[in-house]
Design an enzyme around this catalytic site. Structure first.
Site, mmCIF file in Angstrom:
data_model
loop_
_atom_site.group_PDB
_atom_site.id
_atom_site.type_symbol
_atom_site.label_atom_id
_atom_site.label_comp_id
_atom_site.label_asym_id
_atom_site.label_seq_id
_atom_site.Cartn_x
_atom_site.Cartn_y
_atom_site.Cartn_z
ATOM 1 N N LYS A 83 0.837 -1.198 0.000
ATOM 2 C CA LYS A 83 0.000 0.000 0.000
ATOM 3 C C LYS A 83 0.874 1.251 0.000
ATOM 4 O O LYS A 83 1.967 1.262 0.571
ATOM 5 C CB LYS A 83 -0.910 -0.024 1.233
ATOM 6 C CG LYS A 83 -2.019 1.020 1.255
ATOM 7 C CD LYS A 83 -2.917 0.796 2.455
ATOM 8 C CE LYS A 83 -3.972 1.874 2.621
ATOM 9 N NZ LYS A 83 -4.828 1.636 3.792
ATOM 10 N N SER A 158 -9.662 1.608 3.411
ATOM 11 C CA SER A 158 -8.829 2.401 2.526
ATOM 12 C C SER A 158 -7.785 1.593 1.752
ATOM 13 O O SER A 158 -7.067 2.151 0.908
ATOM 14 C CB SER A 158 -8.107 3.482 3.346
ATOM 15 O OG SER A 158 -7.208 2.905 4.280
ATOM 16 N N SER A 182 -9.870 -0.887 7.490
ATOM 17 C CA SER A 182 -9.372 -0.647 6.136
ATOM 18 C C SER A 182 -8.724 -1.836 5.458
ATOM 19 O O SER A 182 -8.458 -1.790 4.260
ATOM 20 C CB SER A 182 -8.379 0.523 6.149
ATOM 21 O OG SER A 182 -9.047 1.732 6.387
#
Length: 474
Positions: A83, A158, A182
Site C-alpha cells: 500500500k 482504505s 481498512s
C-alpha cells in the site's frame, strides 16, 4: 505445475514449491502477472506507482538463486504489492490526496524491508483514498478504484488498491493497513482473506492508535506465510510486541469445544442487511455442527462511543487539512473536506473526552469478548455499494455507520480476520469477521483456515476472470 497456464492464480506457497521443483520460474510468473496487470489495470486502477523494470530485475535475480539452490527467503520470487502509505525508499507517498505534496521517504518501512529481505518481488505501491479516511476506492489523486467482481462496485477502503490487486489476480501477496476496518472492509467486499493483526504484531515506522499493517490474500495459508515475514522485529517501532516465534504455518486445528460468540448487533451504526446476517448465521452453524459451542453476544458498544471515535478522527484530519495552502485545500476530495470540517470547532476538552471514550471502547471490547475463543460477526453491515460513492452513507455529516463491527478491535488491539462466507443474489461477496483474544493471531488464522476448508461450496470464491474485468461486467 507442469502445463499450468495461469501462474498468476497460484498461491504463494504453491509458487515457492514450483520454484523449488523447477516447474516454474520467477521470471515466468512475473511475466504472467504483468500481463494480467496490463489487461486489467485500465479498469481496476489499483496502482499508484508500478515498477516493471525493478520487478523484472528482482525476478531475474531470484531465478538465479533458485537455479543455484539458494533462495534468500520464504518469499523468494513471489510477487507482492505494498500500500502507498508503507514507505519504499524514493517512492513518493501522497496519502491518496491531490492536495498533499508527497513525502519521498529516504528509507523503507519495516514491512517493505522484511518483504525485500525475504526475496519478494515488489510490483509497486497500491492506491488509497484521501488520507485513508474513506471506505471506498475514491481518491482525489488517483480517481476511482473498482472491484474485479464488477467494476460498478466499490473495492472498499482504505486498502482499495491492495484489495483490487488481490482479487484481480495481480499475484498472491498484498499488504494493506487498517485503523478502523481498512483491511477487512475491502476483504469482505472482495471475497478475500484479510487479517488485521494484533496491535504491535507487525512493526511500523509510523505507529498510531489503532493502526496496523496486514495481509490481503486469496487463501489463509498465504496470509500466514506473509505474516511470518512482516511480523519479524524492527527496532523502529516503539509500540511493537516483543519478538515471538510463532508457528505461522501450523494452521491445522479442530474447532470442537471452541467457545464462539455470535455477534449480530453492534449496538451502533447501521442495521445489518439480512443477506449479511444470513451469511454470518450460516458460518455459525458450520462451526456449531463441528462441535464449537456457539452463543449469542449482545451489543457492547453504543452509538456515543462510535460518534466519539469519528469526532477524534475528524479533528485529526481537520488539522491536516487546515495546514494546507488554500489552492491545495481545493484539490482535496470534497467529501473528505466536508467530513473533516466537522472537527474544526471541537474544543480541546471535547477532543480529550473523545479520546477517553476511545479508552472506554477498548475496555468494553476486551471485557465483552474475553470469555470466548472467537467472536463471529459481520465485517460490514451491508454488501458492497457503488464504486463512485465515497462511503456507504453518502452524507459526510453522518458518523461512519459501517465500522461498528470492525473499529472496536482496532482500538482494543485484538486480531480479526475477514473471510468470504457467501454472496448476494447479484454476486457481491459477503465476508464474515473472526476476532480473537488479544495477541491470538495464530488462533484466529487457524479458525479461518478451518472454515476455509469446511465452508459451503457456494461460499468459495470463483475468482473473476480477465474478460469480465476488461469488459466492465460481472
Amino acid at each position: 505445475m507442469p502445463g499450468h497456464d495461469s501462474p498468476h492464480t497460484l498461491p504463494a506457497v504453491e509458487l515457492v514449491r514450483a520454484y523449488a521443483a523447477r516447474e516454474l520460474s520467477p521470471v515466468e510468473v512475473l511475466a504472467a502477472v504483468e500481463s494480467v496487470i496490463e489487461a486489467r489495470e485500465p479498469v481496476l486502477n489499483a496502482f499508484w506507482h508500478r515498477d516493471p523494470a525493478a520487478a523484472r530485475e528482482a525476478a531475474v535475480a531470484s531465478e538465479a538463486r533458485w537455479a543455484a539452490g539458494a533462495p534468500v527467503g520464504a518469499l523468494d520470487g513471489v510477487p507482492v504489492t505494498l500500500k502507498e502509505n508503507l514507505a519504499r525508499r524514493g517512492v513518493p507517498m501522497p496519502a491518496g490526496s491531490a492536495g498533499v505534496e508527497p513525502v519521498v521517504p529516504a528509507h523503507d518501512a519495516p514491512v517493505t524491508a522484511r518483504v525485500v529481505e525475504a526475496g519478494g518481488v515488489v510490483l509497486g505501491s497500491t492506491v488509497m483514498p484521501d488520507w485513508g479516511m474513506l471506505s471506498s476506492g475514491v481518491s482525489s489523486r488517483h480517481g476511482t478504484t473498482r472491484s474485479p467482481w464488477n467494476p460498478a462496485w466499490t473495492t472498499g477502503g482504505s486498502s482499495s488498491g491492495a484489495g483490487a490487486a488481490a482479487a484481480g489476480g495481480y499475484g498472491p501477496l498484498h499488504v494493506g493497513t487498517d485503523i478502523g476496518g481498512s483491511i477487512r472492509l475491502p476483504g469482505s467486499w472482495l471475497g478475500l482473506v484479510a487479517l488485521k493483526p494484533s496491535a504491535g504484531r507487525v512493526p511500523l515506522d509510523t505507529p498510531y492508535l489503532g493502526r496496523v499493517a496486514g495481509p490481503m490474500t486469496r487463501t489463509v495459508t498465504d496470509a500466514a506465510l506473509l505474516m511470518r515475514e512482516i511480523s519479524r522485529p524492527d527496532p523502529r517501532d516503539w509500540t511493537a510486541l516483543p519478538p515471538t516465534e510463532l508457528d505461522w504455518l501450523g494452521l491445522d486445528r479442530d474447532v470442537a469445544g471452541l467457545r464462539v460468540a455470535l455477534h449480530l448487533d453492534a449496538g451502533c451504526g447501521a442495521a445489518v442487511d439480512p443477506a449479511v446476517a444470513d451469511a454470518v448465521r450460516r458460518a455459525a452453524t458450520c462451526l456449531e455442527q463441528a462441535g464449537a459451542v456457539v452463543e449469542e453476544l449482545g451489543p457492547f458498544v453504543e452509538q456515543e462511543l462510535l460518534d466519539a471515535l469519528d469526532r477524534f478522527w475528524r479533528v485529526r484530519s481537520w488539522a491536516d487539512y487546515s495546514r494546507l495552502p488554500a489552492d491545495a485545500q481545493h484539490r482535496v476530495l470534497p467529501y473528505i473536506a466536508e467530513w473533516a470540517r466537522g472537527g474544526a470547532d471541537v474544543s480541546g476538552r471535547d477532543v480529550l473526552d473523545a479520546y477517553h471514550q476511545v479508552a472506554v471502547m477498548q475496555a468494553r471490547t476486551v471485557a465483552a469478548t474475553l470469555p470466548y475463543d472467537l467472536v463471529l460477526s459481520p465485517v460490514s453491515p451491508a454488501p458492497a455499494f457503488a464504486a463512485e460513492q465515497p462511503m456507504p452513507v453518502p452524507d459526510p455529516g453522518v458518523t461512519m455507520s459501517h465500522i461498528g463491527f470492525t473499529a472496536p478491535y482496532n482500538m482494543s488491539g485484538q486480531p480479526a480476520v475477514s473471510i468470504n462466507a457467501g454472496f448476494t443474489g447479484d454476486g457481491r461477496p459477503l465476508g464474515v469477521q473472526l476476532a480473537g483474544r488479544r495477541f491470538d493471531d495464530l488462533g484466529v488464522l487457524r479458525a479461518a483456515a478451518w472454515y476455509e476448508r469446511h465452508r459451503p461450496a457456494d461460499a468459495v470464491p470463483d475468482w473473476p476472470d480477465g474478460a469480465a474485468i476488461a469488459g466492465g461486467t460481472a
